[in-house]
Design an enzyme around this catalytic site. Structure first.
Site, PDB file in Angstrom:
ATOM      1  N   SER A  49       5.329  58.901 119.510  1.00  0.00           N
ATOM      2  CA  SER A  49       4.790  58.683 118.165  1.00  0.00           C
ATOM      3  C   SER A  49       5.860  58.028 117.308  1.00  0.00           C
ATOM      4  O   SER A  49       7.037  58.428 117.363  1.00  0.00           O
ATOM      5  CB  SER A  49       4.353  60.012 117.536  1.00  0.00           C
ATOM      6  OG  SER A  49       3.744  59.791 116.282  1.00  0.00           O
ATOM      7  N   GLU A  50       5.461  57.024 116.501  1.00  0.00           N
ATOM      8  CA  GLU A  50       6.436  56.226 115.762  1.00  0.00           C
ATOM      9  C   GLU A  50       7.308  57.028 114.813  1.00  0.00           C
ATOM     10  O   GLU A  50       8.386  56.586 114.420  1.00  0.00           O
ATOM     11  CB  GLU A  50       5.742  55.123 114.942  1.00  0.00           C
ATOM     12  CG  GLU A  50       4.859  54.186 115.728  1.00  0.00           C
ATOM     13  CD  GLU A  50       3.407  54.579 115.615  1.00  0.00           C
ATOM     14  OE1 GLU A  50       2.644  53.885 114.932  1.00  0.00           O
ATOM     15  OE2 GLU A  50       3.046  55.607 116.227  1.00  0.00           O
ATOM     16  N   ASN A  51       6.834  58.186 114.386  1.00  0.00           N
ATOM     17  CA  ASN A  51       7.643  58.983 113.452  1.00  0.00           C
ATOM     18  C   ASN A  51       8.769  59.743 114.140  1.00  0.00           C
ATOM     19  O   ASN A  51       9.464  60.517 113.513  1.00  0.00           O
ATOM     20  CB  ASN A  51       6.755  59.940 112.645  1.00  0.00           C
ATOM     21  CG  ASN A  51       5.964  60.889 113.520  1.00  0.00           C
ATOM     22  OD1 ASN A  51       5.536  60.525 114.614  1.00  0.00           O
ATOM     23  ND2 ASN A  51       5.739  62.096 113.054  1.00  0.00           N
ATOM     24  N   SER A  91      13.066  55.361 117.278  1.00  0.00           N
ATOM     25  CA  SER A  91      11.662  55.366 117.664  1.00  0.00           C
ATOM     26  C   SER A  91      11.077  53.956 117.630  1.00  0.00           C
ATOM     27  O   SER A  91      10.340  53.556 118.538  1.00  0.00           O
ATOM     28  CB  SER A  91      10.869  56.289 116.734  1.00  0.00           C
ATOM     29  OG  SER A  91       9.524  56.369 117.136  1.00  0.00           O
TER      30      SER A  91
END
Length: 215
Positions: A49-51, A91
């Site tokens: 997940s990008e976060n 990320s």
């Protein structure tokens, strides 16, 4: 109508069936986020997940929600054994650097040459941010799209000869999963891999602007 389209969970489950053991996968907001709920726990698929989450698991039961453990769409998630948290810059280096085997995104339109439009709701939308989808679309090794085959508003086709909405990326989509069919994007256009039970070839073509190719 003698066929029943898949619901959103059904589309996600169909995608989950095709993800091989060991792949590193990012899931976009919308239908794609449900994919992780349908991958068997015994099959090791690493969700990013990008976060800053590596090793995200399926959604938790309501009583087990951790408000500090969410995906990029702020939806509650779990963390699989061996999961980790990384800096936001790291990320996005993963997303942009061809380290992801697969990204699954939602879309408003996909063109027969693999163009994707998923950030503006129409060609006349006010200018807004394209977001991380742009990085994921060109950074992952392959891109699959999860979407409904036609619009809810007026039944317009979403699989088109050319996108009418502003593009997110050009020529990147490999495969499209809709509530009616699974289609490969080939140099000749959309090739139908499978259709839902009861749907005819003419039914599918009537709901698709681009000319379909049949295996």
């Amino acid at each position: 109508m003698s066929f029943k389209p898949l619901d959103r969970a059904g589309i996600a489950a169909r995608i989950a069936r095709d993800i091989p053991e060991g792949w590193f996968v990012n899931l976009g907001i919308g239908i794609p986020t449900g994919v992780s709920d349908h991958v068997p726990l015994e099959r090791e698929v690493i969700f990013h997940s990008e976060n800053g989450v590596i090793g995200a698991g399926p959604a938790p039961a309501p009583e087990n929600v951790d408000p500090y453990l969410v995906n990029a769409g702020t939806q509650p998630i779990t963390l699989r054994t061996g999961g980790a948290f990384v800096h936001h810059a790291d990320s996005f280096a993963i997303a942009r650097g061809a380290h992801l085997d697969l990204c699954v995104l939602g879309a408003f339109e996909v063109a027969q040459n693999g163009d994707i439009a998923n950030w503006a709701h129409s060609a006349t939308d006010p200018v807004r941010q394209v977001g991380g989808a742009m990085d994921l679309a060109i950074g992952a090794k392959r891109l699959w799209v999860a979407m409904e085959h036609i619009t809810k508003a007026n039944g317009s086709p979403r699989l088109r000869k050319a996108c009418t909405y502003p593009l997110t990326a050009k020529g990147v989509v490999r495969r499209v999963y809709t509530d009616l069919a699974v289609l490969e994007v080939t140099p000749r256009g959309f090739e139908v891999v499978e259709m839902i039970p009861g749907l005819t070839r003419q039914d599918l073509q009537d709901r698709t602007e681009a000319e379909l190719i049949w295996r």
